[in-house]
Design an enzyme around this catalytic site. Structure first.
Site, PDB file in Angstrom:
ATOM      1  N   LYS A   1     -70.657   0.174  29.804  1.00 35.85           N
ATOM      2  CA  LYS A   1     -70.666  -1.028  30.650  1.00 35.85           C
ATOM      3  C   LYS A   1     -71.991  -1.790  30.513  1.00 35.85           C
ATOM      4  O   LYS A   1     -71.998  -3.018  30.355  1.00 35.85           O
ATOM      5  CB  LYS A   1     -70.434  -0.586  32.109  1.00 35.85           C
ATOM      6  CG  LYS A   1     -70.284  -1.697  33.115  1.00 35.85           C
ATOM      7  CD  LYS A   1     -69.541  -1.197  34.334  1.00 35.85           C
ATOM      8  CE  LYS A   1     -70.422  -0.618  35.421  1.00 35.85           C
ATOM      9  NZ  LYS A   1     -71.231  -1.625  36.120  1.00 35.85           N
ATOM     10  N   SER A   2     -73.103  -1.082  30.556  1.00 34.65           N
ATOM     11  CA  SER A   2     -74.408  -1.765  30.489  1.00 34.65           C
ATOM     12  C   SER A   2     -74.566  -2.503  29.161  1.00 34.65           C
ATOM     13  O   SER A   2     -75.052  -3.639  29.113  1.00 34.65           O
ATOM     14  CB  SER A   2     -75.550  -0.750  30.625  1.00 34.65           C
ATOM     15  OG  SER A   2     -75.615  -0.283  31.941  1.00 34.65           O
TER      16      SER A   2
ATOM     17  N   ARG B   1     -74.614  -6.854  28.288  1.00 30.95           N
ATOM     18  CA  ARG B   1     -75.701  -7.492  27.532  1.00 30.95           C
ATOM     19  C   ARG B   1     -75.164  -8.228  26.308  1.00 30.95           C
ATOM     20  O   ARG B   1     -75.633  -9.319  25.982  1.00 30.95           O
ATOM     21  CB  ARG B   1     -76.743  -6.431  27.150  1.00 30.95           C
ATOM     22  CG  ARG B   1     -77.580  -6.040  28.389  1.00 30.95           C
ATOM     23  CD  ARG B   1     -78.137  -4.637  28.276  1.00 30.95           C
ATOM     24  NE  ARG B   1     -79.055  -4.325  29.371  1.00 30.95           N
ATOM     25  CZ  ARG B   1     -78.687  -3.896  30.576  1.00 30.95           C
ATOM     26  NH1 ARG B   1     -77.410  -3.753  30.886  1.00 30.95           N
ATOM     27  NH2 ARG B   1     -79.598  -3.633  31.512  1.00 30.95           N
TER      28      ARG B   1
ATOM     29  N   SER C   1     -85.929  -0.753  38.043  1.00 31.95           N
ATOM     30  CA  SER C   1     -84.606  -1.361  37.884  1.00 31.95           C
ATOM     31  C   SER C   1     -84.477  -2.020  36.515  1.00 31.95           C
ATOM     32  O   SER C   1     -85.205  -2.962  36.189  1.00 31.95           O
ATOM     33  CB  SER C   1     -84.377  -2.402  38.989  1.00 31.95           C
ATOM     34  OG  SER C   1     -83.282  -3.227  38.643  1.00 31.95           O
TER      35      SER C   1
ATOM     36  N   GLN D   1     -82.004  -3.798  35.687  1.00 33.91           N
ATOM     37  CA  GLN D   1     -81.457  -5.148  35.889  1.00 33.91           C
ATOM     38  C   GLN D   1     -82.582  -6.155  36.098  1.00 33.91           C
ATOM     39  O   GLN D   1     -82.552  -7.261  35.555  1.00 33.91           O
ATOM     40  CB  GLN D   1     -80.502  -5.151  37.086  1.00 33.91           C
ATOM     41  CG  GLN D   1     -79.247  -4.328  36.831  1.00 33.91           C
ATOM     42  CD  GLN D   1     -78.291  -4.314  38.000  1.00 33.91           C
ATOM     43  OE1 GLN D   1     -78.584  -4.863  39.061  1.00 33.91           O
ATOM     44  NE2 GLN D   1     -77.155  -3.674  37.826  1.00 33.91           N
TER      45      GLN D   1
ATOM     46  N   ASP E   1     -76.676   6.371  38.453  1.00 33.81           N
ATOM     47  CA  ASP E   1     -75.236   6.119  38.543  1.00 33.81           C
ATOM     48  C   ASP E   1     -74.427   7.413  38.634  1.00 33.81           C
ATOM     49  O   ASP E   1     -73.222   7.375  38.902  1.00 33.81           O
ATOM     50  CB  ASP E   1     -74.764   5.301  37.332  1.00 33.81           C
ATOM     51  CG  ASP E   1     -75.269   3.866  37.394  1.00 33.81           C
ATOM     52  OD1 ASP E   1     -75.637   3.404  38.498  1.00 33.81           O
ATOM     53  OD2 ASP E   1     -75.312   3.203  36.340  1.00 33.81           O
TER      54      ASP E   1
ATOM     55  N   LYS F   1     -76.211  -0.128  46.320  1.00 28.96           N
ATOM     56  CA  LYS F   1     -75.305  -0.208  45.163  1.00 28.96           C
ATOM     57  C   LYS F   1     -73.984  -0.845  45.641  1.00 28.96           C
ATOM     58  O   LYS F   1     -73.955  -1.489  46.675  1.00 28.96           O
ATOM     59  CB  LYS F   1     -75.097   1.186  44.569  1.00 28.96           C
ATOM     60  CG  LYS F   1     -76.344   1.738  43.887  1.00 28.96           C
ATOM     61  CD  LYS F   1     -76.649   0.977  42.613  1.00 28.96           C
ATOM     62  CE  LYS F   1     -77.889   1.472  41.913  1.00 28.96           C
ATOM     63  NZ  LYS F   1     -78.321   0.593  40.848  1.00 28.96           N
TER      64      LYS F   1
ATOM     65  N   ARG G   1     -74.006   4.259  48.988  1.00 31.31           N
ATOM     66  CA  ARG G   1     -73.448   5.482  48.387  1.00 31.31           C
ATOM     67  C   ARG G   1     -73.883   6.738  49.122  1.00 31.31           C
ATOM     68  O   ARG G   1     -73.157   7.730  49.118  1.00 31.31           O
ATOM     69  CB  ARG G   1     -73.816   5.571  46.898  1.00 31.31           C
ATOM     70  CG  ARG G   1     -73.030   4.581  46.080  1.00 31.31           C
ATOM     71  CD  ARG G   1     -73.173   4.773  44.586  1.00 31.31           C
ATOM     72  NE  ARG G   1     -72.263   3.844  43.916  1.00 31.31           N
ATOM     73  CZ  ARG G   1     -72.427   3.362  42.698  1.00 31.31           C
ATOM     74  NH1 ARG G   1     -73.472   3.724  41.979  1.00 31.31           N
ATOM     75  NH2 ARG G   1     -71.546   2.531  42.177  1.00 31.31           N
TER      76      ARG G   1
ATOM     77  N   ARG H   1     -67.359   4.200  41.629  1.00 28.72           N
ATOM     78  CA  ARG H   1     -67.900   5.538  41.343  1.00 28.72           C
ATOM     79  C   ARG H   1     -67.598   6.526  42.474  1.00 28.72           C
ATOM     80  O   ARG H   1     -67.502   7.733  42.240  1.00 28.72           O
ATOM     81  CB  ARG H   1     -69.401   5.468  41.060  1.00 28.72           C
ATOM     82  CG  ARG H   1     -69.721   4.635  39.808  1.00 28.72           C
ATOM     83  CD  ARG H   1     -71.078   4.953  39.222  1.00 28.72           C
ATOM     84  NE  ARG H   1     -71.610   3.833  38.469  1.00 28.72           N
ATOM     85  CZ  ARG H   1     -71.298   3.564  37.197  1.00 28.72           C
ATOM     86  NH1 ARG H   1     -70.474   4.328  36.534  1.00 28.72           N
ATOM     87  NH2 ARG H   1     -71.831   2.510  36.591  1.00 28.72           N
TER      88      ARG H   1
HETATM   89  C1  S3P Z   1     -77.665  -1.197  35.246  1.00 29.83           C
HETATM   90  C2  S3P Z   1     -78.791  -0.734  35.848  1.00 29.83           C
HETATM   91  C3  S3P Z   1     -78.766   0.111  37.052  1.00 29.83           C
HETATM   92  C4  S3P Z   1     -77.411   0.757  37.243  1.00 29.83           C
HETATM   93  C5  S3P Z   1     -76.282  -0.226  37.074  1.00 29.83           C
HETATM   94  C6  S3P Z   1     -76.308  -0.837  35.691  1.00 29.83           C
HETATM   95  C7  S3P Z   1     -77.817  -2.069  34.054  1.00 29.83           C
HETATM   96  O1  S3P Z   1     -79.073  -0.688  38.176  1.00 29.83           O
HETATM   97  O2  S3P Z   1     -77.331   1.363  38.504  1.00 29.83           O
HETATM   98  O3  S3P Z   1     -75.033   0.444  37.237  1.00 29.83           O
HETATM   99  O4  S3P Z   1     -76.837  -2.246  33.298  1.00 29.83           O
HETATM  100  O5  S3P Z   1     -78.927  -2.580  33.852  1.00 29.83           O
HETATM  101  P1  S3P Z   1     -80.599  -1.020  38.589  1.00 29.83           P
HETATM  102  O6  S3P Z   1     -81.218  -1.613  37.398  1.00 29.83           O
HETATM  103  O7  S3P Z   1     -80.528  -2.012  39.690  1.00 29.83           O
HETATM  104  O8  S3P Z   1     -81.169   0.294  39.001  1.00 29.83           O
END
Ligand code: S3P
Length: 447
Positions: free
Chosen positions: A20-21, A25, A163, A165, A334, A361, A365, A407
């Site tokens: 997914k990540s 991107r 993070s 993100q 995660d 999240k 959670r 999740r």
């Molecule tokens: C992710 C980063 C994580 C993760 C999320 C996906 C990403 O979050 O928990 O499921 O794809 O960069 P954070 O960066 O906010 O920790």
């Protein structure tokens, strides 16, 4: 609602949807690319489709190639005129990464989200992007967020929150605007953005800070170990870095595979996942499995677009408990819901600390896990920044709540397979966020 019954045997060799990540991107970087990006194994989960939809709204053409690949052709020009309204659904990654891209580009957008995403914090990206000179207007720290793209300033930032993100939003803002960015991480987070920029373009470098070992001046028989910098990694994006295009073959999502590996761990049986992502910033769960008594074997390792992957074979054994805290929690962020389920079946007390991030999240959670474990008769203490789970009794089946969180639904679906009686999951459709194939895969390993 889904009914689940206990099973005796599990086994099988399965493949996961694309990570997914990485998929987020690929979809979002296509907005900034000069040439098409061809993506294999783009996942069908709702979150990644949201990023694909956002890219389309900003002018990317999405088409299917002859071999089933997804071909993302960047726009000649980004939309001008009125703000593009982008519904980011349930996806924090779409909202945060897209904010960075728009902030440094020549377009503007208003980003909104569903009920859950609208409660998640956005100041963590708004503040650093504003410090780069971006024009953003949030709603009391949340979505809706209006982003008006403009030329940004070179930026150096030490991350106050671990993070990926946030790190990615800043890097993508620099990439979109053509300005240099330096980011320092006190805790290392997933590095898919850095790897993809390097694979499809260039102009990005990382420096990992190694501890220094010196003689102890107070005792020549001893050595002293210290960090020469107050951070562990520095990422530098050069001014004028850009994305050309190319092809990406997305490895299977290790965070989704974790649910199936957990089934192996709890049952003492074996599950094999082919072409599973093995990026070192994402494999802490495999180390965790080894530490609690499972056997983990990796074969057929390969590298795809800078991302390692391979076949992972997990066999369960008698399970021990283990404390999770500090940097380890970030590497497992995660996987905590499924770790909590494993903890219910392991001997002893599993303590999870430094996990306050889990409150923001897709659901809270920590509360969701404590609620569902309680329904199984498991004693679970809710700590300020984590959980204390007393395992080792036979957990009973229950009517679990998903809290609208994919999740949580997947974690307690796995718990249901090994409980003493039947269970239900109130909203099983929520697994569509990351893995619409989840219950089919479960049928494959239990059938
Ligand atoms: C992710 C980063 C994580 C993760 C999320 C996906 C990403 O979050 O928990 O499921 O794809 O960069 P954070 O960066 O906010 O920790």
């Amino acid at each position: 609602m889904r009914k689940l019954s206990p099973v005796k045997h599990i086994s099988g060799t399965i493949s996961m949807p694309g990570d997914k990540s990485i998929a987020h991107r690929a979809a979002l970087l296509s907005i900034l690319a000069r040439e098409p990006i061809s993506v294999r194994n783009f996942p069908s989960g709702a979150d990644c489709q949201t990023s694909l939809g956002a890219a389309r709204q900003l002018g990317v053409t999405v088409a299917s190639g002859d071999d089933g690949e997804t071909i993302l052709t960047p726009p000649e020009n980004l939309p001008s005129g009125s703000d593009t309204l982008v519904d980011c659904g349930n996806s924090g990654t779409t909202a945060r990464l897209l904010s960075g891209i728009v902030a440094g580009s020549s377009t503007s957008a208003v980003l909104s989200g569903d009920e859950s995403l609208s409660t998640r914090p956005m100041s963590r990206i708004v503040k650093p992007l504003a410090d780069m000179g971006a024009e953003l207007f949030d709603t009391e720290g949340h979505l809706p967020l209006t982003v008006r793209g403009k030329k940004l300033l070179p930026f150096e930032y030490r991350m106050p929150v671990a993070s990926a993100q946030v790190k990615s939003a800043i890097l993508l803002a620099g990439l979109a605007s053509g300005c240099s960015v330096t980011i320092q991480e006190k805790i290392i987070t997933r590095d898919h953005t850095e790897l993809m920029i390097a694979a499809l373009g260039g102009g990005i470098s990382t420096r990992v800070i190694k501890p220094v070992v010196e003689d102890d001046p107070d005792d020549p028989r001893k050595k002293k170990r210290f960090m020469p910098e107050p951070f562990k990694k520095e990422i530098t994006l050069a001014s004028g870095a850009s994305i050309a295009g190319g092809s990406i073959d997305i490895p299977g999502d290790i965070s989704t595979a974790a649910f199936f590996f957990a089934a192996a761990a709890i049952s003492g049986q074996t599950i094999t996942v082919r072409r599973c992502g093995l990026n070192p910033t994402r494999t802490a769960f495999l180390d965790f499995l080894k530490q609690i008594g499972c056997a983990v074997e990796i074969t057929e390792k390969e590298l795809s677009g800078g991302e390692p992957c391979g076949t992972v074979i997990v066999t369960g054994g008698p399970l021990k408990s283990r404390k999770i805290a500090g940097d380890s929690t970030v590497g497992l962020i995660d996987e905590i819901p499924i770790i909590a389920v494993i903890a219910a079946f392991a001997k002893g007390t599993t303590v999870i600390r430094d996990a306050a991030e889990l409150k923001v999240k897709e659901s809270n959670r920590l509360e969701a896990i404590a609620h569902n474990l309680g329904l199984m008769g498991i004693s679970c203490g809710l700590l300020e920044d984590g959980l204390a789970i007393e395992g080792g009794i036979d957990p009973s089946g229950a009517d679990f709540k998903s809290f609208g969180d994919h999740r949580i639904a997947m974690a307690f679906s796995i718990a249901s397979l090994f409980a003493t009686g039947p269970s239900t999951i109130d909203d099983d459709s929520v697994v569509d966020i990351s893995c619409p194939e989840f219950y089919n895969l479960l049928d494959n390993i239990t059938g």
